[in-house]
Design an enzyme around this catalytic site. Sequence first.
Site, PDB file in Angstrom:
ATOM      1  N   PHE A  43       0.856  -1.178   0.000  1.00  0.00           N
ATOM      2  CA  PHE A  43       0.000   0.000   0.000  1.00  0.00           C
ATOM      3  C   PHE A  43       0.888   1.223   0.000  1.00  0.00           C
ATOM      4  CE2 PHE A  43      -4.483   1.072   0.709  1.00  0.00           C
ATOM      5  CZ  PHE A  43      -5.073  -0.120   0.344  1.00  0.00           C
ATOM      6  N   GLN A  67      -7.679  14.947   3.249  1.00  0.00           N
ATOM      7  CA  GLN A  67      -7.009  14.163   2.212  1.00  0.00           C
ATOM      8  C   GLN A  67      -7.860  13.919   0.969  1.00  0.00           C
ATOM      9  OE1 GLN A  67      -6.256   9.682   2.748  1.00  0.00           O
ATOM     10  NE2 GLN A  67      -4.222  10.572   2.806  1.00  0.00           N
ATOM     11  N   HIS A  87      -8.003  11.425  -2.046  1.00  0.00           N
ATOM     12  CA  HIS A  87      -7.470  10.136  -2.500  1.00  0.00           C
ATOM     13  C   HIS A  87      -7.247  10.258  -4.008  1.00  0.00           C
ATOM     14  CE1 HIS A  87      -7.204   5.904  -3.476  1.00  0.00           C
ATOM     15  NE2 HIS A  87      -7.256   5.579  -2.204  1.00  0.00           N
ATOM     16  N   LEU A 121     -14.600   5.409  -4.814  1.00  0.00           N
ATOM     17  CA  LEU A 121     -13.194   5.080  -4.597  1.00  0.00           C
ATOM     18  C   LEU A 121     -12.753   3.830  -5.345  1.00  0.00           C
ATOM     19  CD1 LEU A 121     -10.920   6.168  -2.645  1.00  0.00           C
ATOM     20  CD2 LEU A 121     -11.287   4.035  -1.442  1.00  0.00           C
ATOM     21  N   GLU A 125      -6.430   1.836  -3.288  1.00  0.00           N
ATOM     22  CA  GLU A 125      -4.993   1.845  -3.525  1.00  0.00           C
ATOM     23  C   GLU A 125      -4.466   0.415  -3.694  1.00  0.00           C
ATOM     24  OE1 GLU A 125      -3.458   4.957  -0.990  1.00  0.00           O
ATOM     25  OE2 GLU A 125      -1.780   3.633  -0.541  1.00  0.00           O
ATOM     26  N   ARG A 149      -0.524   9.516  -0.549  1.00  0.00           N
ATOM     27  CA  ARG A 149      -1.673   9.993  -1.324  1.00  0.00           C
ATOM     28  C   ARG A 149      -1.586  11.455  -1.732  1.00  0.00           C
ATOM     29  NH1 ARG A 149      -6.283   6.683   2.030  1.00  0.00           N
ATOM     30  NH2 ARG A 149      -5.755   4.707   1.059  1.00  0.00           N
ATOM     31  N   HIS A 206     -11.611  12.500   0.549  1.00  0.00           N
ATOM     32  CA  HIS A 206     -11.650  11.158   1.119  1.00  0.00           C
ATOM     33  C   HIS A 206     -11.613  11.078   2.640  1.00  0.00           C
ATOM     34  CE1 HIS A 206     -11.145   6.860   1.103  1.00  0.00           C
ATOM     35  NE2 HIS A 206      -9.960   6.922   1.674  1.00  0.00           N
ATOM     36  N   ARG A 230      -2.819  11.004   5.969  1.00  0.00           N
ATOM     37  CA  ARG A 230      -2.908   9.622   6.467  1.00  0.00           C
ATOM     38  C   ARG A 230      -2.414   8.626   5.420  1.00  0.00           C
ATOM     39  NH1 ARG A 230      -6.533   5.480   5.734  1.00  0.00           N
ATOM     40  NH2 ARG A 230      -8.178   6.729   4.784  1.00  0.00           N
TER      41      ARG A 230
END
Length: 607
Positions: free
Chosen positions: A117, A237, A239, A249, A252, A283, A364, A406
């Site tokens: 990730f 954030q 994404h 979404l 990832e 991100r 996100h 994050r």
Amino acid sequence: MKTHQYEAVVVGAGGAGLMAALYASKGGAKVAVISKLYPTRSHTGTAQGGIGAALGNLEEDKPLWHAYDTVKGGDYLADQNAVHVLAEEAIDAVIELEHMGLPFDRTPEGRISQRRFGGHTSNFGEKPVRRACHAADRTGHMILQTLYQQCIKQNVKFFDEFHVIDVIMNGGVCVGVIAVELGTGELHVFHSKATLFATGGWGRVWSVTSNAHSLTGDGAAVAFRRGVPMQDMEFYQFHPTGIYRMGILITEGVRGEGGVLINNRGERFMEKYAPNIKDLASRDVVSRAIYLEIREGRGIKGKDYVYLDITPETVNRYLAEAGETRRLDRETVEKKLPDILDFCRTYLGVDPVKEPMPIQPTAHYAMGGIPTNVDAEVVIDDKWTVLPGMYAAGEVACVSCHGANRLGTNSLVDLVVFGRRGGKAMAEYVKGIDYSPLPANPAADIEAEIARIRGSKGGTRPGVLRSAMQKTMMEGVGVFREEAGMQKSLDTIRELKSRFQTDLHIDDTGMKFNTDVIEAWELGCLLDLAESAAASALNRTESRGAHSREDFKQRDDEKWMVHTLISRPQGLAPDGGAASFEINTNKKVDQSLAESDERFKPKVRSY
Ligand SMILES: Cc1cc2nc3c(=O)[nH]c(=O)nc-3n(C[C@H](O)[C@H](O)[C@H](O)COP(=O)(O)OP(=O)(O)OC[C@H]3O[C@@H](n4cnc5c(N)ncnc54)[C@H](O)[C@@H]3O)c2cc1C
């Protein structure tokens, strides 16, 4: 009006709320969970990619490496004591979920399977590591189902489709909440010794978002209006990979399995921005890269999207180029990413095993929120003063273990680690004390505000204000920011707030399931949070993590290794836009890991 009494009240039945309820109940407290949604419809159920823990099932891994990645990914704004807890306790929390029956995917030897990730590396940034534990691309769904079953087994009392609209304070102590029973429109008072907010995020402030319609930041707004400051609201954030225009979404995990981002020249552009870990950079970095590609005319067909390509043909070409022996085939993609394939086939008519997916960044995750310490106790100032009886965990809280950005898979960890700590802390807290008294007429203020909304017969329906808010926040307080744009958004939000006060129009005046009134009330919450995000962002004159300013491009560690605490005057309704916020920047970032280890000191972030 009905009054209920529970030692511990948990608002929200996502991963954080259920974990807290489970542990408060196991610790002996009488617990109620209040949720506006049926519990298993909470947003946690949509989490796809995985939950991060340094189990080291497929290659060597250590909690300290996980902590390093989290601090670096958060652009050094995360409190390192909280990061330490997150990375250490992740392992035990994941194994506990497994023992509760969560059906994780397995390695051939029968251990929990793990995948790559963004931002997760081994040996302090050396190379990507497989750390995300997953159950296909439905990890959150499985967590939610597992925890809900455990709560039922533990006899936790659920109030489903009860919508919390106020928190009750008395003499500086939190003594409960007020909720509307959606089916009847009646108000209920919940009197408690301890109350934990786990109401999730507020992605609905922006127009393109991965967040469900219900993510309107109620818990944060309710606390904010009763005097709790919001922390680090400027850090929101985006994404990188939402389905073009829809925002849905694409995990990832797609890039974790080898997927790559491609511009209109067929270039894998992340090679340029993050030569080391490329498409798996954190991100904020990937979202900015996509925006820059689009701005420089390299969006697909000249539009504002790029491609995410997981076709085995493309992936295998890059794997071979990188000297890796692993190859991807169609069956693996089908098995590991079933829901993603389904979304694309259904909503786009695109088959990702044969052709690339059109994507753009999507709003996100809230890094900011209600400030807490590592036991989920709410703290109200830069001296870490605890507000007795009030707790928060999950996305609504700011511990802060995510800092300015994050990492993927760290939210699910946050829910279970700090939800569990909050549950334990509440069970201890309620043991030694009596119920503090309720104030007289605890529901009077909010009852009047709901009546005002219900009777509004002005000229503007809530949807009009909502769209205007989402548009201006997307333009001014999105991936890239500069002073004039943010100021314009702030002014617009203030004007919308005043229209919300004076010109709202509600069609449905009934009591039962009146979604018209409730959605208008939720819009008020979004407006308060949008305003605090824009004001906090304007105030921070640097770029860090998800807060990227074109007029202050550098990170400024001299001045800005501090959290933002923003407060507003108390009052239940959007206050019509008086510029009366107070911003406090005296809360220093905890750097306890850096004290004994040079590697945790702030340095220029590169991938
Ligand atoms: C599409 C998507 C995919 C994601 N994938 C991942 C991933 O793979 N890994 C990862 O780590 N993170 C992921 N995230 C982030 C993560 O899922 C969320 O941050 C997390 O699930 C939030 O959990 P929570 O318990 O804080 O709140 P939620 O799960 O959002 O639950 C909020 C709860 O609060 C209740 N509630 C809200 N307002 C009120 C009110 N006024 N009154 C009563 N109840 C209320 C709701 O009913 C609900 O039960 C993803 C997020 C999204 C949107």
